[in-house]
Design an enzyme around this catalytic site. Structure first.
Site, PDB file in Angstrom:
ATOM      1  N   PRO A   1      38.507  24.641  52.203  1.00 27.33           N
ATOM      2  CA  PRO A   1      38.275  26.024  52.611  1.00 27.33           C
ATOM      3  C   PRO A   1      37.113  26.717  51.892  1.00 27.33           C
ATOM      4  O   PRO A   1      36.916  26.525  50.686  1.00 27.33           O
ATOM      5  CB  PRO A   1      39.597  26.724  52.281  1.00 27.33           C
ATOM      6  CG  PRO A   1      40.279  25.847  51.303  1.00 27.33           C
ATOM      7  CD  PRO A   1      39.852  24.446  51.650  1.00 27.33           C
ATOM      8  N   ASN A   2      36.401  27.482  52.673  1.00 19.22           N
ATOM      9  CA  ASN A   2      35.285  28.338  52.232  1.00 19.22           C
ATOM     10  C   ASN A   2      34.007  27.563  51.921  1.00 19.22           C
ATOM     11  O   ASN A   2      32.969  28.183  51.668  1.00 19.22           O
ATOM     12  CB  ASN A   2      35.697  29.200  51.017  1.00 19.22           C
ATOM     13  CG  ASN A   2      36.892  30.079  51.339  1.00 19.22           C
ATOM     14  OD1 ASN A   2      36.858  30.837  52.301  1.00 19.22           O
ATOM     15  ND2 ASN A   2      37.963  29.955  50.575  1.00 19.22           N
TER      16      ASN A   2
ATOM     17  N   ARG B   1      27.795  31.770  49.686  1.00 22.80           N
ATOM     18  CA  ARG B   1      28.993  32.057  48.884  1.00 22.80           C
ATOM     19  C   ARG B   1      28.696  31.861  47.394  1.00 22.80           C
ATOM     20  O   ARG B   1      28.420  30.740  46.963  1.00 22.80           O
ATOM     21  CB  ARG B   1      30.114  31.109  49.316  1.00 22.80           C
ATOM     22  CG  ARG B   1      31.361  31.185  48.473  1.00 22.80           C
ATOM     23  CD  ARG B   1      32.282  30.008  48.747  1.00 22.80           C
ATOM     24  NE  ARG B   1      33.457  30.080  47.909  1.00 22.80           N
ATOM     25  CZ  ARG B   1      34.222  29.047  47.596  1.00 22.80           C
ATOM     26  NH1 ARG B   1      33.947  27.854  48.088  1.00 22.80           N
ATOM     27  NH2 ARG B   1      35.254  29.201  46.819  1.00 22.80           N
TER      28      ARG B   1
ATOM     29  N   TYR C   1      27.767  28.122  43.153  1.00 25.82           N
ATOM     30  CA  TYR C   1      27.728  26.949  44.031  1.00 25.82           C
ATOM     31  C   TYR C   1      26.323  26.569  44.502  1.00 25.82           C
ATOM     32  O   TYR C   1      26.167  25.576  45.203  1.00 25.82           O
ATOM     33  CB  TYR C   1      28.626  27.196  45.255  1.00 25.82           C
ATOM     34  CG  TYR C   1      30.078  27.416  44.877  1.00 25.82           C
ATOM     35  CD1 TYR C   1      30.817  26.413  44.265  1.00 25.82           C
ATOM     36  CD2 TYR C   1      30.701  28.641  45.114  1.00 25.82           C
ATOM     37  CE1 TYR C   1      32.139  26.614  43.898  1.00 25.82           C
ATOM     38  CE2 TYR C   1      32.032  28.851  44.754  1.00 25.82           C
ATOM     39  CZ  TYR C   1      32.740  27.832  44.145  1.00 25.82           C
ATOM     40  OH  TYR C   1      34.050  28.032  43.780  1.00 25.82           O
TER      41      TYR C   1
ATOM     42  N   ASN D   1      36.239  17.150  48.534  1.00 23.79           N
ATOM     43  CA  ASN D   1      36.219  18.401  47.780  1.00 23.79           C
ATOM     44  C   ASN D   1      37.321  19.275  48.372  1.00 23.79           C
ATOM     45  O   ASN D   1      37.119  19.906  49.415  1.00 23.79           O
ATOM     46  CB  ASN D   1      34.863  19.097  47.873  1.00 23.79           C
ATOM     47  CG  ASN D   1      34.823  20.330  46.964  1.00 23.79           C
ATOM     48  OD1 ASN D   1      35.868  20.837  46.535  1.00 23.79           O
ATOM     49  ND2 ASN D   1      33.636  20.818  46.668  1.00 23.79           N
TER      50      ASN D   1
ATOM     51  N   ALA E   1      39.837  25.266  47.170  1.00 29.06           N
ATOM     52  CA  ALA E   1      40.991  25.953  46.565  1.00 29.06           C
ATOM     53  C   ALA E   1      42.295  25.161  46.727  1.00 29.06           C
ATOM     54  O   ALA E   1      43.216  25.307  45.905  1.00 29.06           O
ATOM     55  CB  ALA E   1      41.146  27.347  47.166  1.00 29.06           C
TER      56      ALA E   1
ATOM     57  N   HIS F   1      44.169  23.259  43.791  1.00 30.43           N
ATOM     58  CA  HIS F   1      44.988  23.854  42.739  1.00 30.43           C
ATOM     59  C   HIS F   1      46.464  24.015  43.109  1.00 30.43           C
ATOM     60  O   HIS F   1      47.269  24.308  42.241  1.00 30.43           O
ATOM     61  CB  HIS F   1      44.377  25.208  42.336  1.00 30.43           C
ATOM     62  CG  HIS F   1      42.898  25.115  42.093  1.00 30.43           C
ATOM     63  ND1 HIS F   1      42.360  24.276  41.129  1.00 30.43           N
ATOM     64  CD2 HIS F   1      41.826  25.698  42.716  1.00 30.43           C
ATOM     65  CE1 HIS F   1      41.033  24.373  41.161  1.00 30.43           C
ATOM     66  NE2 HIS F   1      40.684  25.223  42.120  1.00 30.43           N
TER      67      HIS F   1
ATOM     68  N   ASP G   1      49.887  14.656  48.723  1.00 32.52           N
ATOM     69  CA  ASP G   1      50.633  13.537  49.296  1.00 32.52           C
ATOM     70  C   ASP G   1      49.770  12.744  50.272  1.00 32.52           C
ATOM     71  O   ASP G   1      49.859  11.512  50.336  1.00 32.52           O
ATOM     72  CB  ASP G   1      51.914  14.039  49.968  1.00 32.52           C
ATOM     73  CG  ASP G   1      52.978  14.466  48.955  1.00 32.52           C
ATOM     74  OD1 ASP G   1      52.817  14.171  47.754  1.00 32.52           O
ATOM     75  OD2 ASP G   1      53.966  15.104  49.377  1.00 32.52           O
TER      76      ASP G   1
ATOM     77  N   GLU H   1      37.638  12.613  44.135  1.00 33.60           N
ATOM     78  CA  GLU H   1      37.715  14.081  44.159  1.00 33.60           C
ATOM     79  C   GLU H   1      36.426  14.623  43.547  1.00 33.60           C
ATOM     80  O   GLU H   1      36.034  14.199  42.456  1.00 33.60           O
ATOM     81  CB  GLU H   1      38.929  14.538  43.343  1.00 33.60           C
ATOM     82  CG  GLU H   1      39.046  16.057  43.229  1.00 33.60           C
ATOM     83  CD  GLU H   1      40.184  16.479  42.273  1.00 33.60           C
ATOM     84  OE1 GLU H   1      41.043  15.633  41.925  1.00 33.60           O
ATOM     85  OE2 GLU H   1      40.170  17.652  41.853  1.00 33.60           O
TER      86      GLU H   1
ATOM     87  N   HIS I   1      33.853  18.200  42.792  1.00 34.19           N
ATOM     88  CA  HIS I   1      33.676  19.651  42.750  1.00 34.19           C
ATOM     89  C   HIS I   1      32.228  19.949  42.409  1.00 34.19           C
ATOM     90  O   HIS I   1      31.628  19.265  41.562  1.00 34.19           O
ATOM     91  CB  HIS I   1      34.593  20.289  41.701  1.00 34.19           C
ATOM     92  CG  HIS I   1      36.039  20.042  41.986  1.00 34.19           C
ATOM     93  ND1 HIS I   1      36.743  20.771  42.921  1.00 34.19           N
ATOM     94  CD2 HIS I   1      36.895  19.115  41.504  1.00 34.19           C
ATOM     95  CE1 HIS I   1      37.980  20.306  42.984  1.00 34.19           C
ATOM     96  NE2 HIS I   1      38.097  19.298  42.140  1.00 34.19           N
ATOM     97  N   LEU I   2      31.701  20.967  43.050  1.00 32.89           N
ATOM     98  CA  LEU I   2      30.335  21.413  42.749  1.00 32.89           C
ATOM     99  C   LEU I   2      30.274  22.011  41.356  1.00 32.89           C
ATOM    100  O   LEU I   2      29.406  21.688  40.552  1.00 32.89           O
ATOM    101  CB  LEU I   2      29.904  22.461  43.792  1.00 32.89           C
ATOM    102  CG  LEU I   2      29.772  21.940  45.216  1.00 32.89           C
ATOM    103  CD1 LEU I   2      29.985  23.064  46.214  1.00 32.89           C
ATOM    104  CD2 LEU I   2      28.414  21.287  45.423  1.00 32.89           C
ATOM    105  N   SER I   3      31.222  22.897  41.090  1.00 27.68           N
ATOM    106  CA  SER I   3      31.299  23.533  39.774  1.00 27.68           C
ATOM    107  C   SER I   3      32.205  22.710  38.868  1.00 27.68           C
ATOM    108  O   SER I   3      32.814  21.730  39.312  1.00 27.68           O
ATOM    109  CB  SER I   3      31.861  24.955  39.923  1.00 27.68           C
ATOM    110  OG  SER I   3      33.221  24.900  40.338  1.00 27.68           O
TER     111      SER I   3
ATOM    112  N   ARG J   1      36.023  27.393  34.208  1.00 26.30           N
ATOM    113  CA  ARG J   1      36.186  28.634  34.968  1.00 26.30           C
ATOM    114  C   ARG J   1      37.572  29.247  34.738  1.00 26.30           C
ATOM    115  O   ARG J   1      38.176  29.024  33.707  1.00 26.30           O
ATOM    116  CB  ARG J   1      35.901  28.340  36.454  1.00 26.30           C
ATOM    117  CG  ARG J   1      34.487  27.785  36.664  1.00 26.30           C
ATOM    118  CD  ARG J   1      34.202  27.480  38.114  1.00 26.30           C
ATOM    119  NE  ARG J   1      34.274  28.694  38.926  1.00 26.30           N
ATOM    120  CZ  ARG J   1      34.367  28.692  40.273  1.00 26.30           C
ATOM    121  NH1 ARG J   1      34.391  27.528  40.917  1.00 26.30           N
ATOM    122  NH2 ARG J   1      34.430  29.825  40.934  1.00 26.30           N
TER     123      ARG J   1
ATOM    124  N   ARG K   1      42.041  27.442  37.927  1.00 31.99           N
ATOM    125  CA  ARG K   1      41.249  26.292  38.411  1.00 31.99           C
ATOM    126  C   ARG K   1      41.375  25.075  37.495  1.00 31.99           C
ATOM    127  O   ARG K   1      40.855  24.005  37.796  1.00 31.99           O
ATOM    128  CB  ARG K   1      39.773  26.682  38.545  1.00 31.99           C
ATOM    129  CG  ARG K   1      39.518  27.779  39.549  1.00 31.99           C
ATOM    130  CD  ARG K   1      38.023  28.026  39.734  1.00 31.99           C
ATOM    131  NE  ARG K   1      37.760  29.349  40.273  1.00 31.99           N
ATOM    132  CZ  ARG K   1      37.805  29.670  41.573  1.00 31.99           C
ATOM    133  NH1 ARG K   1      38.068  28.751  42.468  1.00 31.99           N
ATOM    134  NH2 ARG K   1      37.569  30.909  41.972  1.00 31.99           N
TER     135      ARG K   1
END
Ligand code: DQA
Length: 147
Positions: A10-11, A18, A23, A73, A76, A79, A86, A100, A102-104, A109, A113
């Site tokens: 999402p997002n 954003r 990001y 990725n 959100a 978390h 699953d 997995e 992540h950009l950040s 943070r 997170r």
């Protein structure tokens, strides 16, 4: 011909506008271009994004059925989504790589997170390097699936 699924939660469709300080200012189309340029010949990048948890879970089921390695990725969902966890476990339990990304660096943070419900069932985690997190994951998958 190897396909690598690059799934974004999402997002991340808003990448570019954003929180560019967190990001970066490049969008998802630029990520696709970057990964396609980095992929060796014979490797296809299938990059997707959704804000829908069920759709993301369905794509992971599809990866299991097709035997496709995954760069994920979870955004959100990282978390708190046990449903996604699953589904990710189904991928790695099937013997497929799931990285997995992540950009950040979520650990640098906010507190919420710092927890990933995905990491324990992923093959590995790469975070904090912007688009290079994805590139490193792609390199790893290519190396491990072609040797
Ligand atoms: C993110 C980090 C998550 O905490 C956040 O919710 C995102 C993006 C990252 O790529 O840095 O949406 O997964």
């Amino acid at each position: 011909m190897t396909t690598v699924l690059v799934l974004n939660g999402p997002n991340l469709g808003r990448l570019g506008s954003r929180e560019p300080d967190v990001y970066g200012s490049a969008d998802l189309a630029a990520l696709r271009t970057t990964l396609e340029a980095a992929a060796p010949s014979g490797t296809t990048i299938d990059l997707r994004q959704t804000d829908d948890e069920g759709e993301l879970i369905g794509w992971l089921h599809g990866a299991v059925d097709a035997g496709t390695p995954v760069i994920l990725n979870p955004a959100a969902f990282t978390h708190y989504s046990y449903g996604l966890r699953d589904a990710a476990a189904l991928v790695t339990k099937a013997g497929l790589l799931l990285v997995e990304v992540h950009l950040s660096n979520p650990h640098a943070r906010e507190e919420f997170r710092h927890t990933s419900v995905i990491s324990a069932v992923a093959t590995g985690v790469i975070a904090g390097f912007g688009f290079d997190s994805y590139r490193l994951a792609l390199d790893l998958i290519v190396r491990r699936t072609t040797i």
